[in-house]
Design a protein around this motif. Structure first.
Motif, PDB file in Angstrom:
ATOM      1  N   ALA A 191      43.384  20.306  23.948  1.00  0.00           N
ATOM      2  CA  ALA A 191      43.446  21.326  25.002  1.00  0.00           C
ATOM      3  C   ALA A 191      43.227  22.717  24.410  1.00  0.00           C
ATOM      4  N   ALA A 192      43.312  23.733  25.278  1.00  0.00           N
ATOM      5  CA  ALA A 192      42.887  25.091  24.930  1.00  0.00           C
ATOM      6  C   ALA A 192      43.472  25.608  23.622  1.00  0.00           C
ATOM      7  N   LEU A 234      52.612  32.177  20.295  1.00  0.00           N
ATOM      8  CA  LEU A 234      51.697  32.277  21.429  1.00  0.00           C
ATOM      9  C   LEU A 234      52.484  32.521  22.700  1.00  0.00           C
ATOM     10  N   GLU A 235      52.071  33.531  23.462  1.00  0.00           N
ATOM     11  CA  GLU A 235      52.624  33.728  24.807  1.00  0.00           C
ATOM     12  C   GLU A 235      51.443  33.717  25.763  1.00  0.00           C
ATOM     13  N   LEU A 236      51.397  32.750  26.633  1.00  0.00           N
ATOM     14  CA  LEU A 236      50.257  32.624  27.535  1.00  0.00           C
ATOM     15  C   LEU A 236      50.628  33.117  28.922  1.00  0.00           C
ATOM     16  N   ARG A 237      49.606  33.493  29.667  1.00  0.00           N
ATOM     17  CA  ARG A 237      49.833  33.816  31.071  1.00  0.00           C
ATOM     18  C   ARG A 237      49.896  32.507  31.848  1.00  0.00           C
ATOM     19  N   SER A 238      50.707  32.491  32.877  1.00  0.00           N
ATOM     20  CA  SER A 238      50.880  31.255  33.651  1.00  0.00           C
ATOM     21  C   SER A 238      49.541  30.814  34.245  1.00  0.00           C
ATOM     22  N   HIS A 239      49.306  29.521  34.157  1.00  0.00           N
ATOM     23  CA  HIS A 239      48.039  28.965  34.632  1.00  0.00           C
ATOM     24  C   HIS A 239      48.274  27.565  35.154  1.00  0.00           C
ATOM     25  N   GLY A 240      47.310  27.057  35.892  1.00  0.00           N
ATOM     26  CA  GLY A 240      47.430  25.712  36.445  1.00  0.00           C
ATOM     27  C   GLY A 240      47.486  24.668  35.346  1.00  0.00           C
TER      28      GLY A 240
ATOM     29  N   MET B   1      48.134  35.703  25.928  1.00  0.00           N
ATOM     30  CA  MET B   1      47.059  35.834  24.951  1.00  0.00           C
ATOM     31  C   MET B   1      45.802  36.352  25.645  1.00  0.00           C
ATOM     32  N   THR B   2      45.157  37.308  25.080  1.00  0.00           N
ATOM     33  CA  THR B   2      43.948  37.847  25.692  1.00  0.00           C
ATOM     34  C   THR B   2      42.777  37.707  24.733  1.00  0.00           C
ATOM     35  N   ARG B   7      37.202  32.524  28.787  1.00  0.00           N
ATOM     36  CA  ARG B   7      37.323  31.277  28.033  1.00  0.00           C
ATOM     37  C   ARG B   7      37.462  30.123  29.011  1.00  0.00           C
ATOM     38  N   SER B   9      38.383  25.818  29.192  1.00  0.00           N
ATOM     39  CA  SER B   9      38.881  24.666  28.434  1.00  0.00           C
ATOM     40  C   SER B   9      39.181  23.541  29.417  1.00  0.00           C
ATOM     41  N   LEU B  17      40.068  24.788  33.045  1.00  0.00           N
ATOM     42  CA  LEU B  17      40.772  26.072  33.119  1.00  0.00           C
ATOM     43  C   LEU B  17      39.830  27.199  32.714  1.00  0.00           C
ATOM     44  N   GLU B  19      39.857  31.292  31.906  1.00  0.00           N
ATOM     45  CA  GLU B  19      40.776  32.401  31.627  1.00  0.00           C
ATOM     46  C   GLU B  19      39.990  33.694  31.477  1.00  0.00           C
ATOM     47  N   ALA B  20      40.374  34.692  32.271  1.00  0.00           N
ATOM     48  CA  ALA B  20      39.694  35.989  32.217  1.00  0.00           C
ATOM     49  C   ALA B  20      40.124  36.748  30.971  1.00  0.00           C
ATOM     50  N   PRO B  21      39.263  37.611  30.468  1.00  0.00           N
ATOM     51  CA  PRO B  21      39.625  38.392  29.271  1.00  0.00           C
ATOM     52  C   PRO B  21      40.476  39.610  29.636  1.00  0.00           C
ATOM     53  N   GLY B  22      41.041  40.240  28.633  1.00  0.00           N
ATOM     54  CA  GLY B  22      41.724  41.528  28.810  1.00  0.00           C
ATOM     55  C   GLY B  22      43.176  41.414  29.225  1.00  0.00           C
ATOM     56  N   GLY B  51      45.686  31.304  38.858  1.00  0.00           N
ATOM     57  CA  GLY B  51      46.913  31.562  38.101  1.00  0.00           C
ATOM     58  C   GLY B  51      46.958  33.048  37.810  1.00  0.00           C
ATOM     59  N   MET B  52      47.598  33.442  36.708  1.00  0.00           N
ATOM     60  CA  MET B  52      47.689  34.856  36.339  1.00  0.00           C
ATOM     61  C   MET B  52      46.443  35.238  35.547  1.00  0.00           C
ATOM     62  N   ASN B  53      45.487  35.835  36.225  1.00  0.00           N
ATOM     63  CA  ASN B  53      44.197  36.203  35.626  1.00  0.00           C
ATOM     64  C   ASN B  53      43.467  34.987  35.066  1.00  0.00           C
ATOM     65  N   ASN B  54      43.692  33.843  35.699  1.00  0.00           N
ATOM     66  CA  ASN B  54      42.980  32.626  35.308  1.00  0.00           C
ATOM     67  C   ASN B  54      42.827  31.728  36.535  1.00  0.00           C
TER      68      ASN B  54
END
Lengths: 328, 219, 138
Positions: A191-192, A234-240, B1-2, B7, B9, B17, B19-22, B51-54
């Motif tokens: 995964a990512a 790593l701190e990620l933004r919430s995503h599906g 993470m930006t 990106r 994946s 998924l 994911e937007a940059p910045g 999601g959050m910018n994704n």
């Protein structure tokens, strides 16, 4: 109607899950072993998505309030209909008043832990947001949005007479085994954040066993094994996210998202168990070990095709057999 | 993470998924909403989930060549016009700290701020609902003051109550029902975010907003 | 009334067909042992008992398939000399993922299994020898 006489924790009504609600925060739910559920429905000539009772804890006892045809798939629980033995993965007739008892699964030729009580024409609870699966977190779907309790009376569909008792299916766990070094295994796509983990963490993912701890349920399987460490925090933004995603919280011990998992998250993802192998995890006992096999996209597609082929072949042979017997 | 560029994946064979940059911004989220709107109509896509910018795209069936969808998303991202959504705003009274916020101490320790400073910074902004997720009706909010950001917990908590106001990384939110969470609970409020008998079942939608009103601070 | 010894010729023919070296048949009070040395089949032990009260019967494959002497999830086959009720599965036939039962035609004692577990059999292949229990006809 069937009446629950005795039930352990977390028996729930499930179908193949709820789709289309992720944007509302509604996860998929659905059978932990969707293959066993679909197979039970094929045996009874139901739609594959027909709702059944998922039983993870035993003993379990239910009374049929009217005559029907049923099948118990998933784990072999040495079932009894009154006193008579009930074969697993087999269509049986039950008369009104007969009691089905399931006991703790025997680990024989196939190791499994969850049983599915499938009934001709299904458990007829209302579909909520497109599914009869129990949404435990949202307290809706299934039977009153909750696990079953002693005394619950579940409505069943009116049998249309298509189901024919007296034959069975060979569990797909026997036809489609998957092991690594003798340990039951599942296939995983990186995964990512896979590349964000240390080399030794990546090696450990593929080459060591992962124990399914007691803190594992329909939400997720918390594993214990070698510590998995990212190269930097790593701190990620919430995503599906989806069932099968292997998250690694800061503690370094991975968690596999299962059917009741929340549809979003932010822990780093080292890999994802492919959809075609999630049924194997759904049957893996607490305390047992599992191995991860790295696979390519094409291998993952092949695994999906194997499942579809098994289901189609089963459906075809069941219809052929029942057709010969004069069924419609 | 930006990152500098978008990106993509895979999430197994189930989803993809993007994911937007910045940094996390409302402007980026408006582009995410716009891409989601378009991508929901891609052949073979069951659902587009912001999601959050994704953005997550869930497949009907695993596609033979997922990179074609990835390419299409990246192209769309470069040309799409942001989709502004102006929703409604609700006020939520919050009890901060004490029993209402059992992890306030962790936020104090991480940020080095006092309870009052944290409460002031947390209750100052008008938070935009960027996306729904986590559990039925839960809103991911944009606009939190980065100075009160606190990492998610090492081990997720098995049961956080409905109405819990929490911080996870640089985000904040309110639990819509009891359940497990890896976020730090700093307060609590009372509201029904989701009712399956309502249409639509979720109280808020992306583009709506929330203001936290300090009801009291427990020490 | 008849006894197993009346069927020695038939049993001998099966033994040769199935290429089995030994057939042992046990009833409630009679034992019959046939040995196939390749050229001929002979009775090496036969004990007659006046209490044997019904002819043993052959249970044949109701369909082609892979013969299984147990359910695929079970570790043990149905024991010889076990009493079975009419309709009880004595074994199974697997056709791909489909599993069919070979039911006991009537109540009795399972005295022999004529085909090895995992053998591909055709329709009508003799699979079991059952000693019916008098008065418990299905």
């Amino acid at each position: 109607m069937i009446k629950i006489l005795s039930v352990g924790a977390l028996a729930t009504v499930q179908d193949l899950g709820r789709t289309g609600g992720l944007s509302l925060g509604v996860g998929t739910s659905g059978a932990m072993d969707p293959l066993a559920l679909a197979a039970g429905n094929i045996l009874l000539r139901n739609q594959e998505n027909t709702a059944a009772v998922e039983v993870p804890v035993f003993p379990f006892k239910v009374r049929f309030e009217r005559s029907t045809v049923f099948a118990v798939t998933g784990a072999d629980c040495a079932g009894r209909l009154d006193e008579a033995p009930v074969l697993p993965w087999w269509a049986h007739r039950a008369e009104a008043g007969q009691v089905l008892s399931l006991s703790h699964p025997k680990q024989t030729t196939w190791r499994a832990t969850r049983a599915y009580l499938c009934i001709a024409d299904g458990v007829d609870v209302p579909a909520v947001l497109g599914s009869r699966s129990t949404q435990l977190r949202g307290s809706f779907g299934g039977y009153e949005g909750r696990p079953l309790r002693d005394g619950d009376e579940l409505p069943t569909g009116r049998s249309n007479g298509r189901a024919v008792p007296g034959f069975g299916l060979v569990p797909p766990g026997l036809a489609l085994p998957l092991e690594a070094d003798g340990v039951p295994a599942v296939r995983v796509l990186p995964a990512a954040e896979y590349d964000c983990f240390t080399n030794s963490s990546q090696d450990a993912l593929w080459s060591t066993g992962w124990k399914i701890t007691a803190q594992s349920d329909r939400y997720g399987y918390r594993l214990s094994g070698r510590e998995l460490n990212p190269l930097r925090p790593l701190e990620l933004r919430s995503h599906g996210i989806v069932p099968g995603v292997i998250q690694v919280p800061h503690g370094g011990q991975p968690i596999i998202q299962m059917r009741d998992a929340q549809p979003s998250g932010g822990y780093p993802k080292i890999g994802t168990v492919i959809e075609a192998d999630l049924w194997r995890l759904g049957q893996a006992p607490i305390g047992s070990n599992v191995r991860f096999i790295r696979c390519s996209w094409d291998e993952a597609l092949g695994a999906s095709a194997d499942i579809r082929r098994w289901l189609a072949n089963s459906r075809r042979l069941v219809e052929l057999h029942c057709g010969e017997r004069g069924g419609r | 993470m930006t990152a500098d560029r978008p990106r993509t994946s895979l999430l197994g064979t189930t989803a993809l998924l993007f994911e937007a940059p910045g940094e996390t911004t409302l402007e980026t989220q408006r582009r995410i909403w716009a891409v989601a709107h378009e991508a929901a109509g891609f052949p073979g896509v069951r659902e587009a989930v912001p999601g959050m910018n994704n953005l997550m795209l869930v497949f009907v069936e695993p596609p033979r060549r997922p990179e074609e969808i990835e390419q299409r998303l990246l192209e769309l991202w470069n040309v799409v016009a942001p989709l502004p959504i102006a929703g409604r705003c609700i006020d939520l009274p919050v009890a901060y700290g004490g029993e209402a916020g059992p992890h306030m101490a962790d936020v104090i320790e991480h940020t080095g701020m006092s309870v009052d400073e944290i409460v002031e910074r947390h209750s100052a902004p008008t938070y935009i609902v960027f996306a729904l997720g986590s559990h039925p009706g839960y809103c991911y909010l944009g606009g939190m003051d980065a100075r009160i950001a606190t990492p998610r917990r090492k081990v997720p908590v098995l049961k956080i109550p409905r109405g819990a106001v929490s911080i996870g990384g640089s985000q904040t939110g309110v639990s819509a029902s009891d359940g497990p969470s890896g976020w730090n609970t700093i307060g609590s409020t009372q509201i029904a975010f989701f009712d399956v008998n309502r249409s639509p079942p979720a109280l808020l939608q992306p583009g709506d907003s929330i203001r936290f009103k300090v009801a009291r601070v427990l020490r | 009334m008849s006894n197993p010894l009346d069927h020695v010729d038939q049993l001998g023919a099966w033994l040769k067909d199935a290429n089995l070296a030994l057939l042992e048949l046990r009833g409630p009070s009679a034992t019959l042992r046939l040995v196939n040395d390749g050229a001929s089949v002979r009775v090496v032990e036969g004990e007659e008992s006046p209490s044997v009260d019904a002819p043993s019967m052959t249970v044949r494959a109701p369909s082609p398939g892979i013969f299984l002497d147990r359910h695929p999830l079970h570790e043990r086959a149905i024991a010889l000399v076990a009493d079975v009720r009419a309709g009880d599965p004595l074994g199974f036939l697997q056709i791909g993922p489909l599993l069919l039962a070979v039911p006991a035609p009537r109540a009795g004692t399972l005295t022999d299994v004529l085909v090895a577990h995992g053998t591909i059999v055709g329709y009508g292949t003799p699979l079991f020898v059952l000693q019916p229990i008098e008065g418990e006809a299905s």
